[in-house]
Write a protein that holds these residues in place. Structure first.
Motif, PDB file in Angstrom:
ATOM      1  N   THR A 181      10.055  -9.586   2.872  1.00  0.00           N
ATOM      2  CA  THR A 181      10.657  -8.759   1.828  1.00  0.00           C
ATOM      3  C   THR A 181       9.657  -7.798   1.195  1.00  0.00           C
ATOM      4  OG1 THR A 181      10.291 -10.533   0.217  1.00  0.00           O
ATOM      5  CG2 THR A 181      12.448 -10.424   1.272  1.00  0.00           C
ATOM      6  N   TYR A 182       8.425  -8.261   0.961  1.00  0.00           N
ATOM      7  CA  TYR A 182       7.456  -7.354   0.344  1.00  0.00           C
ATOM      8  C   TYR A 182       6.967  -6.294   1.321  1.00  0.00           C
ATOM      9  CZ  TYR A 182       7.339  -9.603  -4.171  1.00  0.00           C
ATOM     10  OH  TYR A 182       7.684 -10.052  -5.411  1.00  0.00           O
ATOM     11  N   LEU A 183       7.036  -6.573   2.620  1.00  0.00           N
ATOM     12  CA  LEU A 183       6.769  -5.520   3.594  1.00  0.00           C
ATOM     13  C   LEU A 183       7.797  -4.406   3.436  1.00  0.00           C
ATOM     14  CD1 LEU A 183       5.406  -4.326   6.099  1.00  0.00           C
ATOM     15  CD2 LEU A 183       6.863  -5.801   7.506  1.00  0.00           C
ATOM     16  N   LEU A 184       9.072  -4.778   3.311  1.00  0.00           N
ATOM     17  CA  LEU A 184      10.116  -3.787   3.086  1.00  0.00           C
ATOM     18  C   LEU A 184       9.943  -3.091   1.736  1.00  0.00           C
ATOM     19  CD1 LEU A 184      13.311  -5.670   4.357  1.00  0.00           C
ATOM     20  CD2 LEU A 184      11.806  -4.125   5.629  1.00  0.00           C
ATOM     21  N   PHE A 216      18.296   8.095   2.194  1.00  0.00           N
ATOM     22  CA  PHE A 216      19.348   7.109   1.976  1.00  0.00           C
ATOM     23  C   PHE A 216      19.101   5.862   2.827  1.00  0.00           C
ATOM     24  CE2 PHE A 216      23.668   5.456   2.955  1.00  0.00           C
ATOM     25  CZ  PHE A 216      24.028   5.104   1.664  1.00  0.00           C
ATOM     26  N   ALA A 217      18.671   6.050   4.071  1.00  0.00           N
ATOM     27  CA  ALA A 217      18.352   4.910   4.939  1.00  0.00           C
ATOM     28  C   ALA A 217      17.184   4.113   4.383  1.00  0.00           C
ATOM     29  CB  ALA A 217      18.040   5.400   6.351  1.00  0.00           C
ATOM     30  N   ASP A 218      16.172   4.800   3.832  1.00  0.00           N
ATOM     31  CA  ASP A 218      15.035   4.101   3.229  1.00  0.00           C
ATOM     32  C   ASP A 218      15.467   3.274   2.028  1.00  0.00           C
ATOM     33  OD1 ASP A 218      13.114   5.044   5.021  1.00  0.00           O
ATOM     34  OD2 ASP A 218      12.750   6.870   3.856  1.00  0.00           O
ATOM     35  N   VAL A 219      16.416   3.791   1.252  1.00  0.00           N
ATOM     36  CA  VAL A 219      16.933   3.043   0.100  1.00  0.00           C
ATOM     37  C   VAL A 219      17.625   1.770   0.571  1.00  0.00           C
ATOM     38  CG1 VAL A 219      18.650   3.074  -1.753  1.00  0.00           C
ATOM     39  CG2 VAL A 219      17.128   5.026  -1.441  1.00  0.00           C
ATOM     40  N   LEU A 220      18.452   1.880   1.600  1.00  0.00           N
ATOM     41  CA  LEU A 220      19.169   0.709   2.112  1.00  0.00           C
ATOM     42  C   LEU A 220      18.200  -0.345   2.638  1.00  0.00           C
ATOM     43  CD1 LEU A 220      22.205   2.315   3.976  1.00  0.00           C
ATOM     44  CD2 LEU A 220      22.181   1.215   1.738  1.00  0.00           C
ATOM     45  N   ILE A 221      17.175   0.082   3.349  1.00  0.00           N
ATOM     46  CA  ILE A 221      16.196  -0.868   3.878  1.00  0.00           C
ATOM     47  C   ILE A 221      15.447  -1.548   2.735  1.00  0.00           C
ATOM     48  CG2 ILE A 221      14.052  -1.067   5.204  1.00  0.00           C
ATOM     49  CD1 ILE A 221      15.114   1.210   6.989  1.00  0.00           C
ATOM     50  N   THR A 222      15.060  -0.780   1.722  1.00  0.00           N
ATOM     51  CA  THR A 222      14.348  -1.347   0.573  1.00  0.00           C
ATOM     52  C   THR A 222      15.228  -2.317  -0.194  1.00  0.00           C
ATOM     53  OG1 THR A 222      13.138   0.750   0.400  1.00  0.00           O
ATOM     54  CG2 THR A 222      12.984  -0.766  -1.469  1.00  0.00           C
ATOM     55  N   ALA A 223      16.532  -2.049  -0.256  1.00  0.00           N
ATOM     56  CA  ALA A 223      17.451  -2.907  -1.008  1.00  0.00           C
ATOM     57  C   ALA A 223      17.553  -4.304  -0.411  1.00  0.00           C
ATOM     58  CB  ALA A 223      18.838  -2.263  -1.045  1.00  0.00           C
ATOM     59  N   ARG A 261       6.932  -0.707   1.785  1.00  0.00           N
ATOM     60  CA  ARG A 261       7.330   0.428   2.624  1.00  0.00           C
ATOM     61  C   ARG A 261       8.227   1.364   1.816  1.00  0.00           C
ATOM     62  NH1 ARG A 261      11.846   2.018   5.036  1.00  0.00           N
ATOM     63  NH2 ARG A 261      11.762   3.180   7.010  1.00  0.00           N
ATOM     64  N   GLY A 262       9.178   0.775   1.082  1.00  0.00           N
ATOM     65  CA  GLY A 262      10.075   1.596   0.279  1.00  0.00           C
ATOM     66  C   GLY A 262       9.355   2.357  -0.806  1.00  0.00           C
ATOM     67  N   LEU A 263       8.388   1.707  -1.456  1.00  0.00           N
ATOM     68  CA  LEU A 263       7.661   2.367  -2.538  1.00  0.00           C
ATOM     69  C   LEU A 263       6.849   3.567  -2.041  1.00  0.00           C
ATOM     70  CD1 LEU A 263       6.363  -0.625  -4.704  1.00  0.00           C
ATOM     71  CD2 LEU A 263       8.232   0.960  -5.208  1.00  0.00           C
ATOM     72  N   SER A 264       6.508   3.581  -0.761  1.00  0.00           N
ATOM     73  CA  SER A 264       5.780   4.722  -0.209  1.00  0.00           C
ATOM     74  C   SER A 264       6.706   5.871   0.158  1.00  0.00           C
ATOM     75  CB  SER A 264       4.991   4.288   1.029  1.00  0.00           C
ATOM     76  OG  SER A 264       5.858   3.982   2.108  1.00  0.00           O
ATOM     77  N   ARG A 265       8.044   5.635   0.106  1.00  0.00           N
ATOM     78  CA  ARG A 265       8.982   6.640   0.586  1.00  0.00           C
ATOM     79  C   ARG A 265      10.002   7.086  -0.451  1.00  0.00           C
ATOM     80  NH1 ARG A 265       9.974   5.778   6.770  1.00  0.00           N
ATOM     81  NH2 ARG A 265       8.043   4.778   7.410  1.00  0.00           N
ATOM     82  N   ILE A 266      10.339   6.232  -1.416  1.00  0.00           N
ATOM     83  CA  ILE A 266      11.350   6.604  -2.404  1.00  0.00           C
ATOM     84  C   ILE A 266      10.738   6.529  -3.798  1.00  0.00           C
ATOM     85  CG2 ILE A 266      13.177   5.723  -0.906  1.00  0.00           C
ATOM     86  CD1 ILE A 266      13.487   3.339  -2.707  1.00  0.00           C
ATOM     87  N   GLU A 267      11.440   7.088  -4.756  1.00  0.00           N
ATOM     88  CA  GLU A 267      10.949   7.109  -6.134  1.00  0.00           C
ATOM     89  C   GLU A 267      10.826   5.691  -6.686  1.00  0.00           C
ATOM     90  OE1 GLU A 267       9.955   9.581  -7.888  1.00  0.00           O
ATOM     91  OE2 GLU A 267      10.591  11.288  -6.688  1.00  0.00           O
ATOM     92  N   PRO A 268       9.728   5.369  -7.399  1.00  0.00           N
ATOM     93  CA  PRO A 268       9.594   4.029  -7.990  1.00  0.00           C
ATOM     94  C   PRO A 268      10.773   3.650  -8.887  1.00  0.00           C
ATOM     95  CG  PRO A 268       7.500   5.182  -8.096  1.00  0.00           C
ATOM     96  CD  PRO A 268       8.519   6.179  -7.608  1.00  0.00           C
TER      97      PRO A 268
END
Length: 303
Positions: A223-226, A8-15, A229-236
């Motif tokens: 933003t693309y760093l985030l 959930f934290a990874d989703v928020l950071i990616t958002a 990072r998100g794509l390596s941790r959450i579902e595409p």
């Protein structure tokens, strides 16, 4: 069952990334010279990529040269070029609505490349999100241009491929290094295109420099760093659904900074987009079982 708080934290950071991308339209129209979309895209990607390369001091090796340029083209060069063609030939609402098909394309590509199942609720969430974006930004008098629609669809497909392949090709490096490779490659590919297709950029004003710096450092590098990072941790598919936040932020900025009004239909669109994002994340979020407490051992063992 208990929700995985780390996911959930990874989703928020990616958002944060698509939320910041929602400011691109405001910054572009308020701070940048009009009529130089490819040049601006190149200046957004290349300096930011080179700056990150200076920080990480690591170049691709072997197969990653080709992959870096492939992903740079999909996520930046071709995607941004098609995005600008669509924006110039279509009203903004039509362009945004066409681009909102991307999460559905990601769902299909995730099945093809990653073997992920196609979940019915994820498809429903994508359709709700598209409808919400249409209510947010589409006007009754919006005209359709075939070339503009084709460009918008091509851009959505390009970004969808970039999203899925970024997960499929798990890089042996950090997200910071991975971002520097793609931004630099995408910027390099845009240099000859901008040089051939557009006139020279006039002497930039202070506002132009600030706008380009914001789009490069915040709207691209950060933003693309985030995002990667998100794509390596959450579902595409879950990450792609967060893209619906961009038109939400863009509409809010138009309301707050440009004095634009909000109609009841737009408010309904807000609610539908947020519901779509929530449903998509709830569908894709892994669940963590709560371990049962260990049974106490008996005080004495029977003989």
């Amino acid at each position: 069952m208990k929700i995985n708080s780390r996911y959930f934290a990874d989703v928020l950071i990616t958002a944060v990334a698509p939320a910041i991308w929602g400011s691109t339209y405001f910054v572009t129209t308020s701070f940048l010279p009009q009529g130089y979309p490819l040049t601006v895209a190149m200046l957004r990607a290349l300096p930011a990529g080179l700056l990150l390369l200076l920080i990480v001091r690591r170049l691709p090796t072997g197969v990653w040269w080709g992959r870096a340029f492939t992903l740079g083209a999909l996520n930046f060069s071709f995607f941004w070029a098609m995005l600008f063609v669509s924006a110039y030939r279509l009203p903004g609402g039509v362009a945004a609505t066409v681009g909102a098909v991307q999460p559905l394309i990601v769902i299909a590509l995730s099945r093809l490349f990653l073997g992920k199942p196609i979940r019915f609720l994820a498809v429903v969430a994508g359709l709700i999100g598209m409808s919400g974006v249409a209510l947010l930004v589409l006007t009754p008098n919006a005209a359709l241009d075939p070339v503009g629609v084709a460009a918008g669809l091509a851009g959505a497909v390009s970004m969808a491929f970039g999203t899925v392949l970024s997960r499929h090709w798990q890089p042996p490096v950090s997200s910071l290094i991975f971002t520097s490779w793609q931004l630099t490659a995408g910027g390099i590919l845009l240099v000859p295109v901008a040089f051939v297709l557009e006139p020279g950029l006039p002497m930039p004003t202070t506002a132009n420099i600030l706008g380009i710096a914001y789009l490069g450092l915040i709207g691209a590098a950060f933003t693309y760093l985030l995002w990667f990072r998100g794509l390596s941790r959450i579902e595409p598919s879950a990450a792609a659904s967060l893209g619906f936040l961009s038109p939400v932020v863009a509409t809010l900025l138009g309301w707050l900074a440009l004095g634009q009004s909000l109609t009841p239909a737009q408010i309904a669109g807000f609610a539908m987009v947020l519901a779509s994002v929530w449903l998509s994340q709830r569908t894709m979020m892994p669940l963590r079982p709560i371990r049962p407490a260990a049974s106490p051992e008996p005080a004495s063992r029977p003989v």
